[in-house]
Enzyme design. Structure first.
Site, mmCIF file in Angstrom:
data_model
loop_
_atom_site.group_PDB
_atom_site.id
_atom_site.type_symbol
_atom_site.label_atom_id
_atom_site.label_comp_id
_atom_site.label_asym_id
_atom_site.label_seq_id
_atom_site.Cartn_x
_atom_site.Cartn_y
_atom_site.Cartn_z
ATOM 1 N N ASP A 13 -14.749 -58.940 7.630
ATOM 2 C CA ASP A 13 -14.884 -57.636 8.291
ATOM 3 C C ASP A 13 -14.514 -56.492 7.357
ATOM 4 O OD1 ASP A 13 -15.428 -59.226 10.427
ATOM 5 O OD2 ASP A 13 -13.864 -58.426 11.737
ATOM 6 N N LEU A 78 -6.942 -54.981 9.609
ATOM 7 C CA LEU A 78 -7.763 -56.193 9.756
ATOM 8 C C LEU A 78 -7.112 -57.413 9.099
ATOM 9 C CD1 LEU A 78 -11.299 -54.734 8.852
ATOM 10 C CD2 LEU A 78 -9.999 -54.506 10.956
ATOM 11 N N ALA A 80 -5.027 -60.576 8.412
ATOM 12 C CA ALA A 80 -4.447 -61.580 9.311
ATOM 13 C C ALA A 80 -4.630 -62.986 8.751
ATOM 14 C CB ALA A 80 -5.111 -61.528 10.698
ATOM 15 N N SER A 82 -6.251 -65.638 10.006
ATOM 16 C CA SER A 82 -7.213 -65.500 11.104
ATOM 17 C C SER A 82 -7.763 -66.829 11.618
ATOM 18 C CB SER A 82 -8.379 -64.610 10.646
ATOM 19 O OG SER A 82 -9.173 -65.310 9.711
ATOM 20 N N THR A 125 -8.397 -59.528 19.570
ATOM 21 C CA THR A 125 -9.314 -60.671 19.632
ATOM 22 C C THR A 125 -9.508 -61.247 21.038
ATOM 23 O OG1 THR A 125 -9.459 -63.034 19.024
ATOM 24 C CG2 THR A 125 -7.293 -62.060 18.924
ATOM 25 N N GLU A 127 -9.400 -64.206 21.590
ATOM 26 C CA GLU A 127 -8.463 -65.330 21.710
ATOM 27 C C GLU A 127 -7.308 -64.992 22.659
ATOM 28 O OE1 GLU A 127 -8.039 -68.669 20.229
ATOM 29 O OE2 GLU A 127 -10.189 -68.367 20.283
ATOM 30 N N TYR A 149 -1.905 -68.418 16.891
ATOM 31 C CA TYR A 149 -2.693 -67.236 16.487
ATOM 32 C C TYR A 149 -2.864 -66.294 17.679
ATOM 33 C CZ TYR A 149 -6.902 -64.471 15.444
ATOM 34 O OH TYR A 149 -7.807 -63.446 15.287
ATOM 35 N N LYS A 153 -1.360 -62.527 18.067
ATOM 36 C CA LYS A 153 -2.241 -61.374 18.283
ATOM 37 C C LYS A 153 -1.926 -60.659 19.604
ATOM 38 C CE LYS A 153 -5.242 -61.047 14.789
ATOM 39 N NZ LYS A 153 -5.593 -59.792 14.083
HETATM 40 P P1 NAP Z 1 -10.904 -63.098 7.304
HETATM 41 O O1 NAP Z 1 -12.257 -63.150 6.688
HETATM 42 O O2 NAP Z 1 -10.079 -64.320 7.410
HETATM 43 O O3 NAP Z 1 -10.069 -61.982 6.487
HETATM 44 C C1 NAP Z 1 -8.694 -61.838 6.667
HETATM 45 C C2 NAP Z 1 -8.186 -60.809 5.675
HETATM 46 O O4 NAP Z 1 -6.767 -60.667 5.848
HETATM 47 C C3 NAP Z 1 -8.403 -61.200 4.205
HETATM 48 O O5 NAP Z 1 -8.693 -60.037 3.455
HETATM 49 C C4 NAP Z 1 -7.046 -61.730 3.813
HETATM 50 O O6 NAP Z 1 -6.767 -61.643 2.426
HETATM 51 C C5 NAP Z 1 -6.150 -60.774 4.580
HETATM 52 N N1 NAP Z 1 -4.783 -61.249 4.729
HETATM 53 C C6 NAP Z 1 -4.356 -62.485 5.102
HETATM 54 N N2 NAP Z 1 -3.016 -62.558 5.082
HETATM 55 C C7 NAP Z 1 -2.575 -61.332 4.682
HETATM 56 C C8 NAP Z 1 -1.298 -60.792 4.426
HETATM 57 N N3 NAP Z 1 -0.187 -61.521 4.566
HETATM 58 N N4 NAP Z 1 -1.207 -59.506 4.013
HETATM 59 C C9 NAP Z 1 -2.326 -58.764 3.826
HETATM 60 N N5 NAP Z 1 -3.572 -59.230 4.037
HETATM 61 C C10 NAP Z 1 -3.693 -60.502 4.453
HETATM 62 O O7 NAP Z 1 -10.981 -62.474 8.778
HETATM 63 P P2 NAP Z 1 -12.150 -61.596 9.471
HETATM 64 O O8 NAP Z 1 -13.081 -62.524 10.150
HETATM 65 O O9 NAP Z 1 -12.644 -60.599 8.508
HETATM 66 O O10 NAP Z 1 -11.320 -60.884 10.627
HETATM 67 C C11 NAP Z 1 -10.712 -59.603 10.415
HETATM 68 C C12 NAP Z 1 -9.652 -59.382 11.477
HETATM 69 O O11 NAP Z 1 -10.240 -59.421 12.764
HETATM 70 C C13 NAP Z 1 -8.542 -60.421 11.500
HETATM 71 O O12 NAP Z 1 -7.360 -59.753 11.900
HETATM 72 C C14 NAP Z 1 -8.974 -61.386 12.607
HETATM 73 O O13 NAP Z 1 -7.861 -62.030 13.139
HETATM 74 C C15 NAP Z 1 -9.625 -60.435 13.564
HETATM 75 N N6 NAP Z 1 -10.694 -60.975 14.407
HETATM 76 C C16 NAP Z 1 -11.740 -61.631 13.843
HETATM 77 C C17 NAP Z 1 -12.778 -62.074 14.648
HETATM 78 C C18 NAP Z 1 -13.975 -62.790 14.075
HETATM 79 O O14 NAP Z 1 -14.694 -63.436 14.853
HETATM 80 N N7 NAP Z 1 -14.254 -62.689 12.785
HETATM 81 C C19 NAP Z 1 -12.735 -61.832 16.037
HETATM 82 C C20 NAP Z 1 -11.649 -61.140 16.559
HETATM 83 C C21 NAP Z 1 -10.633 -60.694 15.737
HETATM 84 P P3 NAP Z 1 -7.226 -62.826 1.404
HETATM 85 O O15 NAP Z 1 -8.683 -62.543 1.094
HETATM 86 O O16 NAP Z 1 -6.314 -62.602 0.272
HETATM 87 O O17 NAP Z 1 -7.032 -64.127 2.123
HETATM 88 N N1 GDD Z 2 -13.470 -74.167 12.633
HETATM 89 C C1 GDD Z 2 -14.055 -75.190 13.264
HETATM 90 N N2 GDD Z 2 -14.392 -76.303 12.547
HETATM 91 N N3 GDD Z 2 -14.279 -75.102 14.591
HETATM 92 C C2 GDD Z 2 -14.907 -76.140 15.195
HETATM 93 C C3 GDD Z 2 -15.288 -77.295 14.513
HETATM 94 C C4 GDD Z 2 -14.994 -77.390 13.114
HETATM 95 O O1 GDD Z 2 -15.287 -78.373 12.447
HETATM 96 N N4 GDD Z 2 -15.896 -78.133 15.379
HETATM 97 C C5 GDD Z 2 -15.896 -77.521 16.573
HETATM 98 N N5 GDD Z 2 -15.282 -76.321 16.471
HETATM 99 C C6 GDD Z 2 -15.043 -75.392 17.589
HETATM 100 C C7 GDD Z 2 -13.607 -74.913 17.704
HETATM 101 O O2 GDD Z 2 -12.795 -75.915 18.348
HETATM 102 C C8 GDD Z 2 -13.788 -73.652 18.530
HETATM 103 O O3 GDD Z 2 -13.841 -73.962 19.895
HETATM 104 C C9 GDD Z 2 -15.172 -73.123 18.094
HETATM 105 O O4 GDD Z 2 -15.788 -74.209 17.372
HETATM 106 C C10 GDD Z 2 -15.107 -71.908 17.183
HETATM 107 O O5 GDD Z 2 -14.190 -72.176 16.149
HETATM 108 P P1 GDD Z 2 -14.006 -71.165 14.911
HETATM 109 O O6 GDD Z 2 -15.306 -70.868 14.279
HETATM 110 O O7 GDD Z 2 -12.913 -71.703 14.055
HETATM 111 O O8 GDD Z 2 -13.572 -69.796 15.616
HETATM 112 P P2 GDD Z 2 -12.489 -69.497 16.757
HETATM 113 O O9 GDD Z 2 -13.251 -69.136 18.004
HETATM 114 O O10 GDD Z 2 -11.458 -70.528 16.864
HETATM 115 O O11 GDD Z 2 -11.769 -68.190 16.179
HETATM 116 C C11 GDD Z 2 -12.539 -67.126 15.606
HETATM 117 O O12 GDD Z 2 -12.858 -66.180 16.605
HETATM 118 C C12 GDD Z 2 -11.734 -65.504 17.196
HETATM 119 C C13 GDD Z 2 -12.285 -64.544 18.255
HETATM 120 O O13 GDD Z 2 -12.511 -65.229 19.446
HETATM 121 C C14 GDD Z 2 -11.691 -66.521 14.489
HETATM 122 O O14 GDD Z 2 -12.507 -65.610 13.766
HETATM 123 C C15 GDD Z 2 -10.495 -65.769 15.023
HETATM 124 O O15 GDD Z 2 -9.858 -65.043 13.973
HETATM 125 C C16 GDD Z 2 -10.979 -64.772 16.101
HETATM 126 O O16 GDD Z 2 -9.887 -64.058 16.650
#
Ligand code: NAP
Ligand code: GDD
Length: 337
Positions: A13, A78, A80, A82, A125, A127, A149, A153
């Site tokens: 993000d 952002l 985390a 994550s 999130t 979550e 997590y 959050k």
């Molecule tokens: P991501 O790709 O895992 O990126 C996480 C970022 O946080 C990376 O830049 C990471 O740095 C940095 N970070 C981790 N630990 C840190 C620390 N101790 N201090 C400073 N920075 C740190 O996650 P994303 O998918 O872009 O998500 C962005 C945010 O939205 C997160 O807070 C996540 O929990 C939240 N979120 C994501 C989703 C989703 O579906 N993607 C949905 C809802 C909420 P490094 O590159 O060094 O690891």
């Molecule tokens: N990662 C992963 N790997 N997930 C799997 C797998 C696998 O091999 N097989 C099945 N799954 C299922 C997980 O159990 C979960 O129910 C779903 O796929 C999605 O898993 P993830 O892609 O790891 O995402 P998430 O939903 O747990 O979390 C993501 O979305 C959240 C928002 O709802 C992350 O981006 C979180 O940071 C974010 O907050």
């Protein structure tokens, strides 16, 4: 020139948000974690336009120095740990970064005397809804997180709300449902599927092993969702918004969509841990299931209701899931080349 500070700028993000803010003419600052090898691949194409600073969400002093030196107009938190499954393995660290890291940032704003000028965005999130108490989930749906997590959050969400009410901070949370892209981390399920199946198609990998393929998610494109973050901070009053596509599919549906895009012909056999997906052309198992990828407590189903964001922010997603899957697969196939 408006100044923005992004934690997590090296993440999925953070990289899209940095592009969006640069396009809008912002001076974009980002917090970089020190690592033993380069971890800037997602922002290398805009590296020269960014101002990057070492810092960490577990280090209050670094956050205070950055906030006081940069004096940003907008802060996007952002950063985390994550990954939901990983949070069961490192719960303490996850809480330090995702819960207390948010508090440290808010305190940095207060201690620098910038409470009245800074706008703060918190990456919250879906979550939080965990064991869902209502379908679909909206801003008023009660929370029930299901992982370290999610619980961390939840603290982040409430401390943002508290600082808004107690100190009048312009602090808002975007309750974002899952969003993906070609830049998605490789251990999240969509990327594991698009990359794994692309490699199988090119004969570079035998199979992928997954966990619960019956979990259901509301998946959007990260670009759309990062636009919503900016819109949230442009509102006169701080508030919390659900950002989602309002449509749901299972992991298995997503797999079948990707198999079709890649031109596989398959047959699913077996049940539970013994379920497999067989390539009917080769007779080989290309997907199997392992307990290793199941979570101690699972979020089985998530479905958002983003009516508030659509009305008040005039936001709506521009991608559908099939376009997203195609974009991810095209990227993965190109990378393999
Ligand atoms: P991501 O790709 O895992 O990126 C996480 C970022 O946080 C990376 O830049 C990471 O740095 C940095 N970070 C981790 N630990 C840190 C620390 N101790 N201090 C400073 N920075 C740190 O996650 P994303 O998918 O872009 O998500 C962005 C945010 O939205 C997160 O807070 C996540 O929990 C939240 N979120 C994501 C989703 C989703 O579906 N993607 C949905 C809802 C909420 P490094 O590159 O060094 O690891
Ligand atoms: N990662 C992963 N790997 N997930 C799997 C797998 C696998 O091999 N097989 C099945 N799954 C299922 C997980 O159990 C979960 O129910 C779903 O796929 C999605 O898993 P993830 O892609 O790891 O995402 P998430 O939903 O747990 O979390 C993501 O979305 C959240 C928002 O709802 C992350 O981006 C979180 O940071 C974010 O907050």
């Amino acid at each position: 020139m408006r100044k923005a500070l992004i934690s997590g700028i090296t993440g999925q993000d953070g990289s899209y948000l940095a592009e969006i803010l640069l396009d809008k003419g912002y001076e974009v600052h980002g917090i970089l974690r020190r690592s033993s090898s380069f971890n800037t691949s997602r922002i290398d194409h805009i590296f020269d336009q960014l101002k990057l600073h070492y810092g960490d969400l577990v280090d209050s002093q670094s956050l205070s120095s950055l906030v006081s030196d940069i004096k940003p107009d907008e802060i996007y938190n952002l950063g985390a740990q994550s990954h939901v499954k990983v949070s069961f393995e490192i719960p303490d660290y996850t809480a330090q970064v995702d819960a207390l890291g948010t508090l440290r940032f808010l305190e940095a704003i207060r201690s620098c005397g910038l409470s009245e000028t800074v706008k703060f965005y918190q990456a919250s999130t879906s979550e939080l809804y965990g064991l869902v108490q209502e379908v679909p989930q909206k801003e008023t749906t009660p929370f029930y997180p299901r992982s370290p997590y999610g619980v961390a959050k939840l603290y982040g969400y409430w401390i943002v709300k508290n600082y808004r009410e107690a100190y009048g901070l312009h602090a808002s949370s975007g309750i974002l449902f899952n969003h993906e892209s070609p830049r998605r981390g490789e251990t999240f399920v969509t990327k594991k599927i698009t990359k794994g199946l692309s490699r199988i198609k090119r004969g570079m990998q035998e199979k992928i092993t997954l966990g619960n393929i019956y979990a259901k998610r509301d998946w959007g494109h990260a670009k759309d969702f990062c636009n919503a973050m900016w819109l949230i901070l442009q509102q006169e009053k701080p508030d919390d918004y659900v950002i989602s596509t309002d449509q749901q599919v299972s992991v298995k549906d997503f797999i079948n969509m990707c198999l079709e895009i890649l031109g596989f012909s398959v047959e699913w056999k077996g049940e539970g841990i013994n379920e497999v997906c067989i390539d009917t052309k080769t007779g080989k198992v290309i997907i199997d299931i392992s307990k290793k990828y199941f979570r101690p407590s699972e979020v089985e189903t998530l479905l958002g209701d983003s009516t508030k964001a659509r009305k008040q922010l005039n936001w709506k997603p521009t991608y559908n899931l099939k376009d997203l899957a195609k974009e991810m697969i095209e990227y993965d196939l190109e990378e393999i080349k």
